[in-house]
Structures are given as C-alpha cells and as structure tokens.
Design a protein around this motif. Structure first.
Motif, mmCIF file in Angstrom:
data_model
loop_
_atom_site.group_PDB
_atom_site.id
_atom_site.type_symbol
_atom_site.label_atom_id
_atom_site.label_comp_id
_atom_site.label_asym_id
_atom_site.label_seq_id
_atom_site.Cartn_x
_atom_site.Cartn_y
_atom_site.Cartn_z
ATOM 1 N N MET A 1 0.849 -1.193 0.000
ATOM 2 C CA MET A 1 0.000 0.000 0.000
ATOM 3 C C MET A 1 0.888 1.248 0.000
ATOM 4 O O MET A 1 1.814 1.355 0.805
ATOM 5 N N ASP A 2 0.655 2.208 -0.922
ATOM 6 C CA ASP A 2 1.501 3.396 -0.980
ATOM 7 C C ASP A 2 1.141 4.381 0.126
ATOM 8 O O ASP A 2 0.120 4.249 0.817
ATOM 9 N N ASP A 3 2.010 5.396 0.301
ATOM 10 C CA ASP A 3 1.846 6.350 1.401
ATOM 11 C C ASP A 3 0.535 7.118 1.306
ATOM 12 O O ASP A 3 -0.126 7.369 2.318
ATOM 13 N N THR A 5 -2.328 6.230 -0.073
ATOM 14 C CA THR A 5 -3.453 5.362 0.294
ATOM 15 C C THR A 5 -3.523 5.190 1.798
ATOM 16 O O THR A 5 -4.606 5.225 2.398
ATOM 17 N N ARG A 6 -2.361 4.991 2.440
ATOM 18 C CA ARG A 6 -2.333 4.878 3.903
ATOM 19 C C ARG A 6 -2.849 6.159 4.555
ATOM 20 O O ARG A 6 -3.618 6.112 5.524
ATOM 21 N N MET A 7 -2.404 7.300 4.029
ATOM 22 C CA MET A 7 -2.887 8.573 4.559
ATOM 23 C C MET A 7 -4.399 8.687 4.431
ATOM 24 O O MET A 7 -5.092 9.108 5.356
ATOM 25 N N CYS A 8 -4.910 8.315 3.270
ATOM 26 C CA CYS A 8 -6.351 8.429 3.024
ATOM 27 C C CYS A 8 -7.150 7.539 3.966
ATOM 28 O O CYS A 8 -8.210 7.943 4.465
ATOM 29 N N ARG A 9 -6.667 6.327 4.208
ATOM 30 C CA ARG A 9 -7.370 5.432 5.133
ATOM 31 C C ARG A 9 -7.355 6.003 6.550
ATOM 32 O O ARG A 9 -8.356 5.931 7.274
ATOM 33 N N SER A 10 -6.214 6.583 6.934
ATOM 34 C CA SER A 10 -6.116 7.203 8.255
ATOM 35 C C SER A 10 -7.035 8.423 8.352
ATOM 36 O O SER A 10 -7.711 8.634 9.373
ATOM 37 N N GLU A 181 -3.268 15.710 6.875
ATOM 38 C CA GLU A 181 -2.037 15.093 6.389
ATOM 39 C C GLU A 181 -1.510 15.916 5.228
ATOM 40 O O GLU A 181 -2.269 16.567 4.504
ATOM 41 N N GLU A 190 1.881 10.952 -6.786
ATOM 42 C CA GLU A 190 0.960 11.078 -5.660
ATOM 43 C C GLU A 190 -0.288 11.857 -6.054
ATOM 44 O O GLU A 190 -1.373 11.612 -5.521
#
Length: 428
Positions: A1-3, A5-10, A181, A190
């Motif tokens: 998982m790219d950064d 996508t991780r940010m968006c989930r958080s 973020e 990105e």
C-alpha cells in the motif's frame, strides 16, 4: 500500500471521529492550533526563507515570489482567519429545511460534513492554514498537496497544526491530530493517486493556474469542485468617473498582480479613450506594460512617450485577450457599448470576477444581470473576491462552476446534506 493510500485510510478514520465533535470541541482545538502556529512562527519563517531562496535561484518571477513569501504580518493574518472561523456558526447539524408529510412523517434536511477532502494547490503557504481550518471546523479531514516550491513552508505549518491538535488532546482530551495530512514526496504520482482515490477521498479541490485545474478536472475519478484561473476584466463605461476608475484599475492590477482576483484586461468605452487613458498611464507610471488593441494603442503610446515610458506600451496580439498574465501586464480592449463589453468579457473570461465602472444605473444592472461570473462588481475592485473580505475568515478557493458551490468557498462549501426522517411505524 503506498503512502497516499495509507494517509487516506487514516484520514477516513479521523473524519469519522471529527464528525462527532461539537462546535465547542472543534473551536478549542483550533485555538490550540493558532497558539502553536504563533509559538512556532520563527521556524515557519525560516522554512519559508529556504523556499523563497530556492525559488529566486530558479528564476521565479517577482509576482509569484510575492505569493510564496511569508512575513510576520501574513502569519498574523493566518491567525486572524482562524479566529474568524472559530467565531463563525458551525454549519454541521444546521436544519436546511423541515416539514411533516400528510401521513405524519417528520422530514428534516440537515448539513453534514463531506468526509475527506483533498486540496491540490500552488505556491501560497497560507492556503495550508486556510484549508485546514475550514475543513476542521466543518467536520472534515483533509489531505494537503502543495507545490514543491512551498514544500518547506508547508511542512513547518502542518507540523505546527499537528502540534496544536496534539496539545488539545493533552489539555482538553479532544482534538483529532489525524484529521490533517500533507502529501510531501514531491512525486507527481501522488497527484494521480489522489485523483483516483475513489472511496477514500470524497472531494478534491484544485487551486492554482489553468494548467493545474485542467489536469485535475480531466484526470480525476473522484468528485471535483472546480476553482478557476482568474482572467478578470474591468470595464470603464462612458459615464465612469475618471479618477475613481484609475484608482480601481490601479488596485485591481498592481496591488498583487500574481493573484487570481487581479484584472488581466481593461475594457474601455471608445468615447472616453482620450480622457481616461492618459490619466491611467500617469497613474500607473510605468509599473505595468500595456498591451493595446488598435484603438487604444496610439492614445496610450502618446501619453507614455511624453513621460519617457515608451517601452511600456506595445500592440496586443489576439492571444493577450483571455490570458492570465499573473504579472505586471495589462491588456487593453476598446468597445463601443456596454453590450459589446459584456459580449467580449463573456467570450474571454474564466467566470471568476468582473467589474464595471459607471454612473449609469441601467448599465450597472445590465452588466450584473448578463455577465457570467461568480462575482460581478459595480464601481469596485475585483480584489475583493476573497473569503476574508467576504467575512468567511478564509477560503478554500474561488469556485467558478455552477453546481454545489460558486464564488469564495467558506465553511458550507465542505458540507452536504442528508435527510433525517422520523416515523411512528409508518409503512407505505
């Protein structure tokens, strides 16, 4: 998982928490953020100085350097905008409409946050604070993606925001640090990830030049609130006051030529060319280059030559009309009537902000009725198209589209509505 996508989930998880915060809780968190920015202003200014130094070395033009540069005064303005947002009524939970159906169903339409917003913007670091504060107060998490030219400034500002939210958690037991973020890799990929984050991002807002906006609108698979580049016009009618018109033109073009609400084209009624243009040339005093059509060129050229500024007046080419210079350049177009001015402006503008200088009530009314733009002024500078000037405290941008939001976007632009229906065992 790219950064990203991780940010968006958080951010999605944080948005769910933030949506349950009361207005008081959100305001206390914003106060803590303002305190952290104020305490960390030297770090922010130091980071900004690195961005400015790098931009100067790259040959960025002066008007864009002005958009990038932060000062104590501009940080004070950021803090003022947060304070205004704190004082504004929280739109979340507001009842837009309500009624009871004939069979007794109680229906209410209420405002709710959009969820997760992303903003892709150029240069101006103040957008970092404005976008965050508006998103947080309206109950939304936000992903910030600024330009590489302001990367150090944005990192310092987001660090201060997170510090403030964390302090609110420690002091009050509230605050959602994960609600903001910054996408800061500088990698163009990105942006593609953001624009394709269906199910993770609810809306994306581009804020910048025409190329950025076009790219976002064409590539996005998530909903977009389109902000427009600012090809703004000022029309000088045949009944206009000469001195007032020169003052408004000076403000609208020269105060900050690199912003979207500065005028790019001056439209002048042919009957007042000889009276107006020499006074305008004297007022501008060589601070802008005039690109003139065939009728205005000899008038401005004579005035400039007599003042030793002959190099500041040149013939226009067709591409000069409808172009966003973002610089000390002003195109000049001659028309024979208010109707011709309206037709020309609607054919060359970006639906942002337009203004008429006139003493005619009829011409003013016709102009405001027929011009297709988010903001249409009479006897005033287009520089007032701004969330702060409109009393919003800040803005997400100037929407030039016609759905959902138009003009300066404040708190309600990041809300939608849902219907709440209460019954008593109703069946259909």
């Amino acid at each position: 998982m790219d950064d990203i996508t991780r940010m968006c989930r958080s951010l999605r998880s944080s948005a769910a928490i933030l949506a349950r915060q009361t207005a008081r809780q959100k305001n206390l968190a914003l106060q803590a953020v303002a305190g952290a920015i104020d305490a960390g202003r030297e770090s922010v200014l130091t980071a900004n100085a690195r961005d400015v130094e790098r931009a100067l070395a790259a040959g960025m033009k002066e008007s864009l350097i002005d958009r990038l540069k932060l000062t104590h005064q501009r940080i004070d303005a950021m803090l003022d905008s947060i304070e205004i947002i704190i004082k504004q009524t929280d739109p979340v939970g507001q009842c837009v409409a309500g009624w009871v159906t004939p069979d007794g169903l109680d229906i209410r339409q209420v405002r709710v946050p959009l969820g997760v917003a992303a903003i892709i913007y150029e240069s101006r670091p103040n957008v970092t604070i404005d976008a965050f504060a508006l998103a947080y107060k309206s109950g939304n998490a936000i992903l910030l993606r600024g330009s590489s030219s302001a990367l150090e400034s944005n990192k310092a500002l987001v660090a201060a925001i997170k510090e403030g939210l964390s302090s609110a958690v420690e002091k009050y037991g509230l605050g959602v640090p994960g609600a903001v973020e910054l996408a800061c890799s500088g990698n163009r990929e990105e942006v593609d990830t953001i624009l394709n984050a269906v199910g993770l991002i609810d809306v994306v807002l581009p804020r910048g030049g025409a190329a950025l906006i076009k790219m976002v609108v064409e590539k996005a698979r998530v909903p977009v609130i389109e902000t427009g580049s600012g090809v703004c016009h000022l029309y000088i009618d045949d009944s206009a006051d000469i001195c007032a018109s020169c003052a408004v033109a000076e403000n609208a073009k020269l105060q900050r030529p690199g912003v979207c609400n500065a005028i790019e084209t001056l439209v002048v009624h042919r009957d007042i060319l000889d009276q107006f243009l020499p006074v305008l040339e004297q007022r501008f005093a060589g601070r802008a280059e005039f690109r003139c059509d065939a009728a205005s060129y000899p008038v401005l050229k004579r005035a400039a030559d007599s003042a030793g500024r002959e190099d500041r007046v040149v013939p226009a080419v067709p591409e000069d009309f409808g172009y966003e210079f973002l610089d000390n350049i002003l195109a000049v177009k001659t028309v024979g009537s208010v109707e011709e001015a309206i037709e020309f402006i609607n054919g060359h503008n970006t639906r942002h902000s337009e203004s008429i200088m006139t003493a005619s009530i009829e011409h003013a009314a016709l102009f405001q009725q027929c011009i297709d733009a988010a903001c249409v002024y009479v006897n005033a500078s287009t520089r007032f198209t701004d969330g702060g000037e409109f009393g919003f405290g800040a803005e997400l941008g100037i929407s030039t589209q016609k759905l959902h939001a138009r003009g300066p976007m404040g708190l309600t632009a990041l809300t939608t509505t849902k219907y709440l229906i209460n019954g008593k065992g109703h069946i259909r």
